[in-house]
Design an enzyme around this catalytic site. Structure first.
Site: not given
Lengths: 258, 473
Positions: A93, A208
């Site tokens: 990210c 994630h």
């Protein structure tokens, strides 16, 4: 022989269960008889890139991201060198975006990244949020199969699963390969059907969830690459991955059936 | 602003649908609220006009809203106050509208002296555009269902900016994210907990914000209570834990109860866990600010009956089982810590039911921010952990990596079978715990209630409440 895992800015970039990735690398190494050392590097501290085997950079909120980009610039040259030397790096990210050229805000302003990789990110109005299933790129899948001690003993996973939550849309330059094709979710930018990025031993992704516990094949690839780079010619014992695979396939069946 | 013609049909339709729903035995506030807001988008402002002479009180924050609001309501009842509240836990604009309309007559008049609402954090800005609260209690800010709200920082900023200047804030002094609201704000009331024997000088818990919310420098802590709560100072800008006006001291934990002192007054609370100490203290501080007599406060707190799923007990032939809702890392850590502390030498069996529906938060990565590793301290006493719910497999995997032996863990996604499995491995004298996420709470509670001998004392009153009550999420 010990494996050194470095968690960059765990106090700043630690959203979405990121530490699950570290726990997974450490446990899967330990279960194979190789102890790990965990280094936590905070703002203002100088990471020792020469003596680390795996580097992890996670995601953070906007405020925190800004705080640390400046700090990272200070040792950008060392990081660039380490990557060229084959350092195993997992960036998720915000960490993924940081490695690129810039992050363009909705007002057109560009926040420079580290510029190490040829990728760039453009903020979108709409956040991409939800479960993601990715079909692994063939080359990557072949590489993972090679790591398995006894190929064919168990059905190997050919997908990656995770959860995405990002407003940045990331585009890859010519030299970078994605980790795979999106089956469910948005991925890098929601337009080209690609997710993540691989360059040398650097893996960038929006997944994630956390990523590694439910993707043991990727965790093992990172470990194997790190061991090989250390010059360890050691057979890679397989582990009891029933639950890892169960968690993986359960979500695949639910969100990407067929 | 004046009431417009839209107000009357909105109020009447709202009251009528609420009445019909209650006749049908359904929850009577959210749907009527949705309809009323369609007809009159300003209905909350219009309903408040000329009503609630003693003001509107709101309770917001990530954790503890429902418990704090219920404690305060109990105190107000003791003090004989007439108030309107959304006790049903419907804490969005629609739920608040429904609750207001229900206690407002067809003439638009309300008999309530004041209003007491728990308000979802993300709803505070829109609510404050419609009404001006006289009092705002802010409990804490933790990561909660980020997939709904975006980032924690944004939520905190929006709430801070939304609270009107002359709203009296009652703030948790120990949470830097909350205490910053009072920096530069007049007439703020702070509550806090003194250093406890179990307070730690170094925290290895999930970090929320160990950085100064005002200048970004690292905060120094003399001690941590849990999460980012503690005694903090910023070397960068001088921001520090404000001196609490109301501080909990001499905290004693007794069987199923906590006893503590605030400025010389002894209080007792039928709840466990440090987080509930904060909830009790927040309710106390609000009551003191409202000039409620000490006796009413004391009785209101000590006779409070825990609500569904908040450390509620069930009696089984095998032993007692405690049901506790878990919904985010900070809250779940507190539950795990309470279990470890209460274990002593008893054996323990656990059922953890994790769902990932919208109300639970679709993203279950928070499980990895919970310190399930603490269970290792009582590993020898754990008989079984049954993992249930839509994400049973993820939960089992989390426990495996937390160092819990796989032989102790069972995966049974279906709740009914999970409860049966738990009971089969339940040894005599062991204490049971069931930890569901929000959407698993009610189905699980129904199964437990049906199978238990009788609801334990704490829960008896719950059966008297109307069916289908909506629980806070």
């Amino acid at each position: 022989m010990k494996l050194t895992i470095c968690h960059l800015y765990p106090d700043l970039l630690d959203l979405y269960g990121d530490r699950g990735n570290i726990l997974t690398l450490a446990a899967r190494s330990r279960w194979r008889g190789i102890e790990t050392v965990l280094q936590k590097i905070s703002l203002g501290e100088q990471p020792d890139y020469e003596n680390m085997d795996i580097l992890f950079i996670g995601g953070g909120s906007d405020r925190e991201q800004r705080l640390l980009t400046e700090d990272l610039q200070k040792h950008e040259r060392e990081l660039r060198q380490a990557i060229a030397d084959g350092l195993v790096l997992l960036a998720i990210c915000g960490g993924y975006q940081l490695l690129g050229q810039y992050y363009q805000l909705t007002d057109g302003q560009r926040i420079p990244g580290l510029g190490i990789l040829d990728l760039w990110t453009i903020a979108a109005e709409q956040r991409c949020i939800g479960n993601v299933v990715v079909r692994l790129a063939e080359t990557l899948r072949a590489e993972m199969l090679e790591q398995a001690a006894a190929p064919g003993t168990a059905a190997p996973l050919d997908t990656l699963v995770g959860f995405e939550n990002h407003s940045g849309q990331t585009y890859l330059g010519d030299g970078l390969r994605p980790l795979g094709k999106i089956l469910t979710g948005h991925g890098n930018n929601g337009a080209d059907g690609c997710e993540g990025m691989r360059y040398k031993n650097v893996f960038g992704t929006y997944l994630h969830g956390p990523l590694l516990p439910k993707n043991p094949h990727l965790a093992d690839l990172l470990l194997a690459l790190a061991w090989r780079r250390k010059g360890l010619d050691w057979e890679f014992p397989s582990l009891d991955d029933r639950w890892e695979k169960l968690a993986h396939t359960t979500i695949v069946k639910r969100v990407a059936p067929g | 602003m004046k009431r417009t013609w839209r107000f009357w049909p909105a109020l009447w339709v709202c009251k009528l649908t609420g009445w019909v729903l209650r006749k049908l035995g359904k929850n009577g506030t959210t749907l009527p609220g949705v309809i009323a807001n369609r007809i009159d988008p300003q209905i909350i402002a219009h309903l408040a006009m000329g009503n609630y002479p003693d003001g509107i009180m709101i309770i917001t924050g990530t954790n503890g809203k429902t418990t704090t609001a219920n404690l305060l309501a109990n105190i107000l009842r003791q003090a004989g106050k007439r108030f309107s509240c959304n006790e049903a836990g419907a804490n969005l604009l629609t739920g608040i509208t429904g609750a207001m309309a229900q206690s407002t007559r067809w003439t638009g008049r309300s008999a309530a002296q004041m209003a007491l609402w728990e308000v979802d954090e993300a709803t505070v800005p829109r609510l404050c555009e419609l009404v001006k609260p006289a009092l705002a209690v802010v409990t804490n800010f933790f990561r909660d269902q980020l997939d709904r709200y975006g980032e924690l920082d944004t939520t905190v900023r929006l709430v801070r900016e939304a609270l009107p200047e002359d709203t009296r804030c009652i703030l948790n002094a120990d949470d830097p994210l909350v205490a910053q609201f009072g920096w530069q704000r007049a007439a703020t009331v702070y509550f806090g907990v003194e250093r406890l024997p179990e307070s730690r000088e170094i925290s290895d818990e999930v970090r929320e914000s160990r950085f100064c919310p005002l200048c970004g420098a690292t905060l120094d802590y003399a001690w941590f209570q849990y999460g980012q709560l503690g005694n903090f100072t910023c070397a960068g800008c001088g921001f520090h834990r404000p001196q609490p006006h109301w501080q909990a001291q001499e905290v004693q934990r007794r069987q199923e109860r906590m006893v503590f002192q605030v400025n010389g007054l002894e209080l007792s609370l039928a709840l466990q866990g440090t987080y509930n100490l904060y909830n009790g203290l927040a309710a106390y501080s609000a009551a003191k600010t409202l000039h409620i007599p000490d006796e009413a406060i004391r009785t209101g707190l000590s006779e409070f009956v825990p609500r569904a799923g908040r450390m509620e007990s069930f009696a089984f032939p095998e032993g007692l089982l405690t049901l506790a809702l878990v919904k985010n890392p900070a809250g779940c850590n507190q539950v795990i810590r309470t279990i470890v502390q209460a274990a002593q030498r008893r054996e323990i069996c656990l059922l953890i039911a994790i769902n990932d529906q919208a109300a639970d938060g679709r993203d279950i990565s928070w499980l990895w921010d919970v310190d399930f590793e603490w269970l290792q301290e009582i590993a020898g006493q754990i008989r079984t952990i049954v993992c249930a719910g839509l994400r049973a497999e993820d939960m089992a995997l989390r426990l495996k990596y937390a160092g819990i032996g796989m032989d102790k863990i069972r995966i049974e996604p279906a709740l009914e079978i999970a409860v049966r499995t738990l009971r089969q491995s339940w040894g005599n004298g062991a204490h049971g715990y069931a930890l569901p996420t929000y959407t698993a709470l009610h189905p699980l509670r129904a199964i437990l209630a049906a199978q238990s001998l009788s609801l334990a004392k704490n829960s008896a009153a719950l059966r008297a409440q109307p069916a289908g009550r909506e629980e806070n999420i």
